[in-house]
Design an enzyme around this catalytic site. Sequence first.
Site, PDB file in Angstrom:
ATOM      1  N   HIS A  39      -6.685  -6.969  -0.516  1.00 17.28           N
ATOM      2  CA  HIS A  39      -6.701  -5.420  -0.705  1.00 17.28           C
ATOM      3  C   HIS A  39      -5.846  -5.229  -1.854  1.00 17.28           C
ATOM      4  O   HIS A  39      -4.642  -5.848  -2.116  1.00 17.28           O
ATOM      5  CB  HIS A  39      -6.204  -4.787   0.663  1.00 17.28           C
ATOM      6  CG  HIS A  39      -6.751  -5.125   1.758  1.00 17.28           C
ATOM      7  ND1 HIS A  39      -6.217  -6.011   2.493  1.00 17.28           N
ATOM      8  CD2 HIS A  39      -7.885  -4.716   2.125  1.00 17.28           C
ATOM      9  CE1 HIS A  39      -6.902  -5.990   3.653  1.00 17.28           C
ATOM     10  NE2 HIS A  39      -8.042  -5.231   3.442  1.00 17.28           N
TER      11      HIS A  39
ATOM     12  N   ASP B 182      -3.034 -10.320  -2.514  1.00 15.46           N
ATOM     13  CA  ASP B 182      -3.524 -10.016  -1.072  1.00 15.46           C
ATOM     14  C   ASP B 182      -5.142  -9.769  -1.306  1.00 15.46           C
ATOM     15  O   ASP B 182      -5.486  -9.421  -2.503  1.00 15.46           O
ATOM     16  CB  ASP B 182      -2.817  -8.635  -0.802  1.00 15.46           C
ATOM     17  CG  ASP B 182      -3.010  -8.266   0.602  1.00 15.46           C
ATOM     18  OD1 ASP B 182      -2.436  -8.725   1.684  1.00 15.46           O
ATOM     19  OD2 ASP B 182      -4.098  -7.566   0.865  1.00 15.46           O
TER      20      ASP B 182
ATOM     21  N   ASP C 189      -4.676 -12.862   3.251  1.00 16.94           N
ATOM     22  CA  ASP C 189      -5.985 -12.260   3.980  1.00 16.94           C
ATOM     23  C   ASP C 189      -7.103 -12.546   2.967  1.00 16.94           C
ATOM     24  O   ASP C 189      -8.243 -12.139   3.608  1.00 16.94           O
ATOM     25  CB  ASP C 189      -5.767 -10.918   4.423  1.00 16.94           C
ATOM     26  CG  ASP C 189      -5.150 -10.073   3.538  1.00 16.94           C
ATOM     27  OD1 ASP C 189      -4.704 -10.351   2.259  1.00 16.94           O
ATOM     28  OD2 ASP C 189      -5.008  -8.727   3.976  1.00 16.94           O
TER      29      ASP C 189
ATOM     30  N   HIS D 174       0.662  -1.159   0.083  1.00 14.09           N
ATOM     31  CA  HIS D 174      -0.182  -0.017  -0.026  1.00 14.09           C
ATOM     32  C   HIS D 174       0.807   1.232   0.125  1.00 14.09           C
ATOM     33  O   HIS D 174       0.285   2.440  -0.232  1.00 14.09           O
ATOM     34  CB  HIS D 174      -0.947   0.228   1.292  1.00 14.09           C
ATOM     35  CG  HIS D 174      -1.840  -0.961   1.071  1.00 14.09           C
ATOM     36  ND1 HIS D 174      -2.722  -1.178   0.193  1.00 14.09           N
ATOM     37  CD2 HIS D 174      -2.233  -1.955   2.066  1.00 14.09           C
ATOM     38  CE1 HIS D 174      -3.594  -2.415   0.307  1.00 14.09           C
ATOM     39  NE2 HIS D 174      -3.526  -2.607   1.609  1.00 14.09           N
TER      40      HIS D 174
END
Length: 307
Positions: A165, A163, A244, A126
């Site tokens: 995200h 991921d 995740d 990120h």
Amino acid sequence: MATAVYSHPDCLLHEMGPGHPECPERLVAIEDQLIASRIAQLIERESAPLAEISSLARVHTRAHIDFIERSAPLQGHAWIDPDTAMNPHTWQAALRAAGAAVAATDAVIDGRYDNAFCSVRPPGHHAEPARAMGFCFFNNVAIAARHALEVRGLARVAVIDFDVHHGNGTEAAFAGDERVLMCSFFQHPFYPFSGAENQAANMVNLPMAARTPGAAVREAIDLLWLPRLETFKPEMIFISAGFDAHREDDLGNLGLVEDDYAWITDQVRRIAARYAHGRIVSCLEGGYNLSALGRSVVAHVRALAGI
């Protein structure tokens, strides 16, 4: 196939307060599962060095690097955003995490290992060139990929991000860079609410609705990632390995299990074997259910090592 795991005790010292999901226990859970699975003795261990500032600066602005360094508190926590904090050890841990990725890249290109997994934190995908966010300070995978291109002279690298995200920081670093092909899937709509629109030509983003099972993710990868990777013929592959998207992880709502991570890793390993002399460097991103995280990393490392 020789596989190395890079880590360092400094990565355990960074913490963001009681109850924060991105916690030191994540690395402990991974280590426990590697030992319990009996593969710990089949992989090589390497200590992560500190990254050079020049390595960070291949992705991040000098103003961002300086901001992170001076933001480290002498005690307690300094909050960078509502989710992301520094303690007195964060700067050192972040340098270890980025340093692991760069060192692993050199070791794999030099032929010491076929591939490597960096069991490090804080994570990185990120982190944008000028902004820390989402538990991330420096973009470990992007830093390693730039090192491969600009220091080691490779012409084409691929970045795989699985991921839950979207890896907005990695996309920000490489959008429009013809030397890089980024393939990702992520839950959408979901934090950081990016990646589904206005994709650059070198991005293969697969937004997935909540509750998508692993079988549907595999089908999308088979149809959309693999043909692009075959055409691109990367000389090295980097993985942002977030776990995740596992069905047991409360920070996401996708339906993957360990076998899905093993399958994805095996597909990537096959591409690397055909075009990249087997060269892969994988870096830990998300994964917050400790049991699912440890089991999933074991599946990932088994597939990397071909055992």
